[in-house]
Design a protein around this motif. Structure first.
Motif, PDB file in Angstrom:
ATOM      1  N   UNK A 212       0.579  -1.297  -0.313  1.00  0.00           N
ATOM      2  CA  UNK A 212       0.121   0.364   0.015  1.00  0.00           C
ATOM      3  C   UNK A 212       1.102   1.338   0.185  1.00  0.00           C
ATOM      4  N   UNK A 213       2.146   1.198   0.916  1.00  0.00           N
ATOM      5  CA  UNK A 213       3.122   2.532   0.917  1.00  0.00           C
ATOM      6  C   UNK A 213       3.554   2.288  -0.370  1.00  0.00           C
ATOM      7  N   UNK A 214       3.952   1.080  -1.168  1.00  0.00           N
ATOM      8  CA  UNK A 214       4.261   1.812  -2.736  1.00  0.00           C
ATOM      9  C   UNK A 214       3.270   2.490  -3.609  1.00  0.00           C
ATOM     10  N   UNK A 215       1.892   1.787  -3.351  1.00  0.00           N
ATOM     11  CA  UNK A 215       1.183   1.927  -4.280  1.00  0.00           C
ATOM     12  C   UNK A 215       1.284   3.869  -4.425  1.00  0.00           C
ATOM     13  N   UNK A 216       1.228   4.179  -2.433  1.00  0.00           N
ATOM     14  CA  UNK A 216       0.632   5.900  -2.584  1.00  0.00           C
ATOM     15  C   UNK A 216       2.142   6.254  -3.270  1.00  0.00           C
ATOM     16  N   UNK A 217       3.517   5.861  -3.437  1.00  0.00           N
ATOM     17  CA  UNK A 217       4.311   6.370  -3.708  1.00  0.00           C
ATOM     18  C   UNK A 217       4.231   6.465  -4.810  1.00  0.00           C
ATOM     19  N   UNK A 218       4.028   5.504  -5.782  1.00  0.00           N
ATOM     20  CA  UNK A 218       4.119   5.669  -7.280  1.00  0.00           C
ATOM     21  C   UNK A 218       3.454   6.575  -7.413  1.00  0.00           C
ATOM     22  N   UNK A 219       1.737   7.064  -6.727  1.00  0.00           N
ATOM     23  CA  UNK A 219       0.193   7.929  -7.130  1.00  0.00           C
ATOM     24  C   UNK A 219       1.285   9.229  -6.599  1.00  0.00           C
ATOM     25  N   UNK A 220       2.299   9.341  -6.173  1.00  0.00           N
ATOM     26  CA  UNK A 220       2.645  10.939  -5.711  1.00  0.00           C
ATOM     27  C   UNK A 220       3.928  11.107  -6.434  1.00  0.00           C
ATOM     28  N   UNK A 221       4.482   9.980  -6.923  1.00  0.00           N
ATOM     29  CA  UNK A 221       5.611  10.753  -8.221  1.00  0.00           C
ATOM     30  C   UNK A 221       5.278  10.921  -9.488  1.00  0.00           C
ATOM     31  N   UNK A 222       4.008  10.032 -10.135  1.00  0.00           N
ATOM     32  CA  UNK A 222       3.417   9.961 -11.299  1.00  0.00           C
ATOM     33  C   UNK A 222       2.932  12.228 -10.943  1.00  0.00           C
TER      34      UNK A 222
END
Length: 408
Positions: free
Chosen positions: A87-97
């Motif tokens: 879940x943390x990685x999904x959130x990080x990916x969203x922020x990076x995008x």
């Protein structure tokens, strides 16, 4: 202190692999530190770079199912922890995008994967947050040696803790301080505490061409091989966004922050826990401990009086740093054997009693309730943690054999 992210268009992958090599590229290797705010490694990776490759490596030993594990999970982590990480990685990916980039997910032994990326992408810099864990210490030496031999700059700042544990140990004559008070005297005030931290990034350089490296999206639990495991309702969702939301809610009650006093608190509070529940976010670096510390200092400056270490909220962050320092300076800190700080106890070896404790079958309602909470949520209040730990290690568990026999 506000966190604001300016949005920009998602990065498009380059079509010409020579374009990445011709510019100045950096790899940002995420392990912990799964955040945008106060991330000096990410900040340095983006400075002067035409391309930044934000990388996370799925390590099979940590993430993939182990059929021999006593509960769902891998050899090194339970399913709750793995789910929180994903879940943390999904959130990080969203922020990076939102910043014009994306998270590149690769699989394999991290040292081998990083070496291949360094070879193929032609980068000039490798950046990652410093980690005191012995596993990462050994891994980082291997990766740094390759990078240095290839002429690649390595930047690995300390940002997971308030202080650099190595500095504290050096000030103490090469040995870790073994009491909290001695740690506080050696540590003093953090050198960065009086300066604003970088809590916003407007954009990031795009991702360069990834060549033949196999990149995927963040996997699901099912993708990792766990099948259709029943999803428990868990009140703690992973990710930087959730961490900052929880932090904001916690520090908004200035009176509660000012009067916080551990170990006081209700360990049976269910709907609204009696603590911040920020520990898992600090563990994965979804929340910067330094940012948390500065937010607390801002609150303390605006109240008439407040509690102090060791019982205050800031004191809990300092406890965290204290134990990181002791662990870093003590060989085999995570076990009894070979650990010079541990009393060598001839423990009873009874798998059935241990299973009864682990599976909430002791017959002691308070203990069993806590262990159920731990199994379902992956979290418990610190007083509850003390209760089940003392029950396991200080004698009460031996009486369970009579209870077990009465139910058999």
């Amino acid at each position: 202190m506000q966190l604001s992210l300016c949005l920009s268009k998602p990065a498009q992958h380059l079509k010409n692999p020579l374009m990445a090599a011709s510019g100045s590229g950096s790899i940002m290797w995420f392990r912990k530190g799964l955040r945008i705010h106060d991330n000096p490694a990410l900040e340095y990776a983006s400075k002067g770079s035409d391309f930044v490759y934000p990388v996370f490596v799925i390590d099979p030993h940590y993430m993939e199912p182990d059929p021999k594990a006593f509960s769902p999970g891998s050899r090194l982590a339970g399913l709750n922890r793995i789910r929180f990480l994903l879940e943390s990685l999904v959130d990080l990916d969203t922020s990076l995008k939102k910043l014009g980039s994306r998270l590149l997910i690769l699989r394999g032994e991290p040292g081998q994967v990083l070496t291949r990326c360094l070879k193929e992408w032609g980068v000039k810099k490798l950046c990652f947050e410093y980690d005191t864990d012995p596993h990462y210490q050994a891994l980082d030496i291997r990766v740094k040696e390759y990078a240095s031999a290839a002429g690649i700059e390595v930047f690995s700042p300390v940002s997971h803790t308030l202080f650099n544990p190595a500095d504290i140990i050096q000030r103490n004559g090469g040995k870790p301080p073994l009491t909290y008070q001695s740690f506080l005297k050696l540590a003093g005030q953090p050198s960065w505490a009086s300066s604003p931290l970088l809590t916003s990034i407007s954009s990031l350089p795009p991702v360069g061409d990834v060549g033949s490296c196999e990149i995927s999206e963040v996997p699901t639990i099912k993708d990792l091989g766990y099948g259709d495991i029943e999803q428990e309702w868990i009140p703690f969702r992973g990710g930087e966004s959730e961490a900052l939301k929880r932090l904001k809610e916690s520090i908004s009650d200035k009176e509660w922050v000012a009067n916080f006093e551990k170990p006081k608190g209700n360990p049976s509070a269910f709907v609204k826990p009696a603590t911040t529940v920020l520990s898992p976010y600090l563990k994965f670096g979804c929340l910067s401990s330094r940012y948390f510390y500065q937010c607390l200092q801002d609150v303390y400056k605006n109240v008439q009086k407040h509690t102090s270490p060791p019982v205050s909220l800031a004191g809990q962050l300092l406890w965290r740093d204290f134990f990181y320092t002791v662990a870093f300076g003590t060989p085999n800190f995570d076990r009894m054997e070979g650990n010079k700080l541990c009393k060598q106890i001839p423990w009873n070896d009874d798998d059935e009693l241990l299973a009864a404790w682990r599976e909430a079958r002791t017959g002691y309602p308070w203990i069993d309730a806590i262990m159920v909470q731990l199994r379902k949520w992956g979290w418990m209040h610190h007083l509850a943690r003390h209760s089940v730990a003392c029950f396991l290690t200080r004698g009460d568990l031996v009486y369970c054999q009579y209870i077990l026999l009465s139910f058999s």
